[in-house]
Design an enzyme around this catalytic site. Structure first.
Site, PDB file in Angstrom:
ATOM      1  CG  ASP A 130      54.236  -8.766 -33.645  1.00 38.02           C
ATOM      2  OD1 ASP A 130      55.076  -8.002 -34.155  1.00 38.02           O
ATOM      3  OD2 ASP A 130      54.456  -9.963 -33.423  1.00 38.02           O
ATOM      4  CG  ASP A 131      55.551  -6.054 -37.001  1.00 40.28           C
ATOM      5  OD1 ASP A 131      56.334  -6.007 -36.033  1.00 40.28           O
ATOM      6  OD2 ASP A 131      55.755  -6.775 -37.994  1.00 40.28           O
TER       7      ASP A 131
ATOM      8  CE  LYS B 158      56.304 -12.325 -31.863  1.00 39.94           C
ATOM      9  NZ  LYS B 158      56.501 -11.402 -32.992  1.00 39.94           N
TER      10      LYS B 158
ATOM     11  CG  HIS C  40      54.472 -10.178 -37.381  1.00 37.29           C
ATOM     12  ND1 HIS C  40      54.657 -11.082 -38.404  1.00 37.29           N
ATOM     13  CD2 HIS C  40      55.710  -9.879 -36.895  1.00 37.29           C
ATOM     14  CE1 HIS C  40      55.964 -11.326 -38.531  1.00 37.29           C
ATOM     15  NE2 HIS C  40      56.625 -10.597 -37.627  1.00 37.29           N
TER      16      HIS C  40
ATOM     17  CG  ASP D 289      56.447  -5.847 -31.617  1.00 38.31           C
ATOM     18  OD1 ASP D 289      55.821  -5.081 -32.391  1.00 38.31           O
ATOM     19  OD2 ASP D 289      56.887  -6.953 -31.977  1.00 38.31           O
ATOM     20  CG  ASN D 290      58.627  -3.851 -34.018  1.00 37.80           C
ATOM     21  OD1 ASN D 290      59.032  -4.922 -33.565  1.00 37.80           O
ATOM     22  ND2 ASN D 290      57.795  -3.790 -35.052  1.00 37.80           N
TER      23      ASN D 290
ATOM     24  NE  ARG E  57      57.152  -9.665 -29.363  1.00 36.90           N
ATOM     25  CZ  ARG E  57      55.834  -9.501 -29.452  1.00 36.90           C
ATOM     26  NH1 ARG E  57      55.053  -9.898 -28.456  1.00 36.90           N
ATOM     27  NH2 ARG E  57      55.296  -8.944 -30.514  1.00 36.90           N
TER      28      ARG E  57
ATOM     29  CB  CYS F  66      59.823  -9.921 -32.591  1.00 33.10           C
ATOM     30  SG  CYS F  66      58.907  -9.525 -34.091  1.00 33.10           S
TER      31      CYS F  66
ATOM     32  CB  SER G  32      57.060 -14.009 -35.654  1.00 39.51           C
ATOM     33  OG  SER G  32      57.718 -13.029 -34.895  1.00 39.51           O
TER      34      SER G  32
ATOM     35  CE  LYS H 109      59.684  -6.509 -37.684  1.00 39.00           C
ATOM     36  NZ  LYS H 109      58.686  -7.592 -37.768  1.00 39.00           N
TER      37      LYS H 109
ATOM     38  CG  HIS I 269      59.555 -13.969 -30.727  1.00 41.18           C
ATOM     39  ND1 HIS I 269      59.310 -13.203 -31.832  1.00 41.18           N
ATOM     40  CD2 HIS I 269      60.541 -14.835 -31.096  1.00 41.18           C
ATOM     41  CE1 HIS I 269      60.078 -13.570 -32.819  1.00 41.18           C
ATOM     42  NE2 HIS I 269      60.840 -14.566 -32.397  1.00 41.18           N
TER      43      HIS I 269
END
Length: 492
Positions: free
Chosen positions: A37-38, A129, A217, A269-270, A80, A76, A154, A290, A131
């Site tokens: 994540d991130d 996670k 994240h 994810d990004n 996903r 996010c 998140s 992001k 989301h």
């Protein structure tokens, strides 16, 4: 000619999504998908980063490393949704980042990766996670997963957020809440333990394991065994622990002689959340991060390992993305995607993954939206930015506090990503023919998926799932304040 381009785009994008099992392959492979994540493009050692990532670097050495791998949107929920359905998030109505008061989620009519694997008799699990909606009808256990342990959204959506008010954060198992506001220093370890236990329990049958880590994240949390050990500060410690987690998964596969039967995929994810400064990652050498459709926001690390099937040390620069995983894995496990009114946007990229010498990207273009605004198109080595606003940290924050964001704007710009991956030199004036071709692709995409900037409604979009009870839909976009009109929601 323009009509031919438009029709070509539509025919390529409207692929079916209902499934039918084909003749069973001789041996169904296990698939493990680890989703950070991130995580930034420049955060791993094998991508030139300074953080210690020996296990992920080993994955690159033993498999394939993609240099031009993309998410569908740099946030996010949208990212996903694309990963698990093979669709642009705009096609299925899941944008931004759903907050704890959201009344929407993934529609029951969409086919997820987990449901794809269930159709072939796989055991399925998600630890991490989710989301894609927190209400009961949207939870993973209603969309193909046998087991779920983790967070519904998140990890910063809790009462300790530095700038916003959120309710208590649930840690869930199945559809039940285990505790509220859990000790997040234990999350990466507990998720890893669940993943290892699942592999050990299901090693005698085909399994699909999805490990979407809540980290890195913000807020950053790391266990005592990794705290202060990376030499790269708290962010580096968190990356080191995520790498450790991958190492534990690879070790249990080796222990049970599952290496030759298991495809392991690692991606993010990004791009990094740059407004958090030293608590965010690095997109170097790419531009921005992001929340933007520049390369730093949508181009992510991607590693795949499957000894005997993926040649060791392979590097691919062909454009590909998370939306391609569903059709690729469907073909791999013998599921035929049937033609009906449902459609997906991904392509089968197994020739790229398996290192076929003559393999090329199976798509003409990738399209990048922020929320409902089409902002960029990539085709081959070319990327066209349409006029749009975007945020830039000014300056970045530190110590877990976000910095202020400055509204920026880019006008029509063309970049040669082979020569200029940092998107620094606008060459639109030198290549008017390329600009015209990419603008035609963008126009076809607007017709298909819509575009807020030109006030277009897409002809082939589908609604998200909605709660039975009427109520407001809340999208938390994860950006702090005072932003341009590019789809961000102002934080209060």
């Amino acid at each position: 000619m323009r009509l031919i381009v438009v029709l070509s785009f539509l025919l390529l994008s409207l692929l079916p999504v209902s499934v039918r099992a084909q003749e069973r392959p001789a041996s169904l492979p296990n698939v493990i998908l680890v989703f950070a994540d991130d995580l930034g493009y420049g955060d791993l050692g094998c991508y030139g980063g300074k953080n210690p990532t020996p296990n992920l670097d080993r994955m690159a050495e033993q498999g394939i490393r993609f240099t031009d791998f993309y998410v569908a949107q740099p946030l996010c929920t949208a990212s996903r949704a694309a990963l698990l359905t093979g669709c642009y998030p705009n096609r299925i109505g899941l944008l931004g980042a759903l907050g704890p008061r959201a009344q929407i989620g993934i529609n029951d009519r969409e086919t997820t990766l987990a449901e794809l694997f269930k159709s072939r008799g796989y055991a399925t699990a998600i630890f991490g996670k989710w989301h894609l909606g927190h209400l009961p009808q949207f939870l993973p256990t209603r969309h193909g997963f046998d087991e779920f342990y983790g967070l519904p959204y998140s990890n910063d959506m809790w009462p300790k957020h530095p700038t916003m008010k959120f309710p208590d954060l649930p840690l869930m198992e199945g559809e039940q809440t285990l505790e509220l506001n859990p000790d997040q220093t234990k999350l990466t370890t507990s998720i890893t333990q669940r993943a290892v236990d699942f592999i050990e329990r299901k090693r005698g049958e085909p399994f699909f394991l999805y490990v979407p880590h809540p980290m890195p994240h913000v807020p950053l949390f790391v266990s005592d065994k990794h705290a202060g050990k990376s030499g790269q500060g708290p962010y580096g410690d968190v990356i080191q622990e995520v790498d450790w987690s991958v190492g534990q998964i690879l070790e249990v596969l080796k222990c049970h002689d599952l290496d030759q039967r298991t495809l392991v995929i690692f991606t993010s994810d990004n791009g990094p959340w740059l407004s958090y400064g030293d608590h965010g990652g690095s997109a170097r050498p790419l531009r921005e991060g992001k929340g933007t459709t520049f390369e730093g926001g949508v181009r992510v690390p991607c590693l795949m390992r499957w000894p005997g099937q993926i040649p060791a040390g392979t590097v691919s620069g062909a454009p590909a993305g998370t939306i391609d995983l569903l059709p690729t894995l469907a073909k791999l496990i013998g599921v035929e995607l049937q033609r009906d009114e449902r459609s997906i946007d991904g392509r089968d990229i197994w020739p790229l993954i398996s290192g076929k010498p003559d393999a090329t990207s199976p798509r003409e273009a990738l399209f990048f939206y922020w929320n409902q605004e089409l902002q960029a198109v990539r085709s081959g080595k070319w990327k066209l930015h349409l006029p749009h606003g975007y945020p830039r940290p000014n300056p970045p924050g530190s110590g877990g506090q976000p910095g202020p964001v400055k509204p920026m704007r880019i006008e029509l710009s063309l970049y040669d990503l082979e020569q200029d991956p940092g998107e620094t030199l606008n060459v639109a004036a030198d290549h008017p023919d390329v600009v015209k071709r990419l603008e035609a692709l963008a126009e076809a995409c607007r017709d298909d998926l819509g575009d807020a900037a030109t006030k277009r409604q897409g002809k082939n979009v589908r609604p998200p799932g909605k709660d039975d009870a009427d109520g407001p839909t809340t999208l938390q976009t994860g950006v702090r304040q005072d932003l341009p009109s590019n789809g961000f929601e102002r934080r209060r």
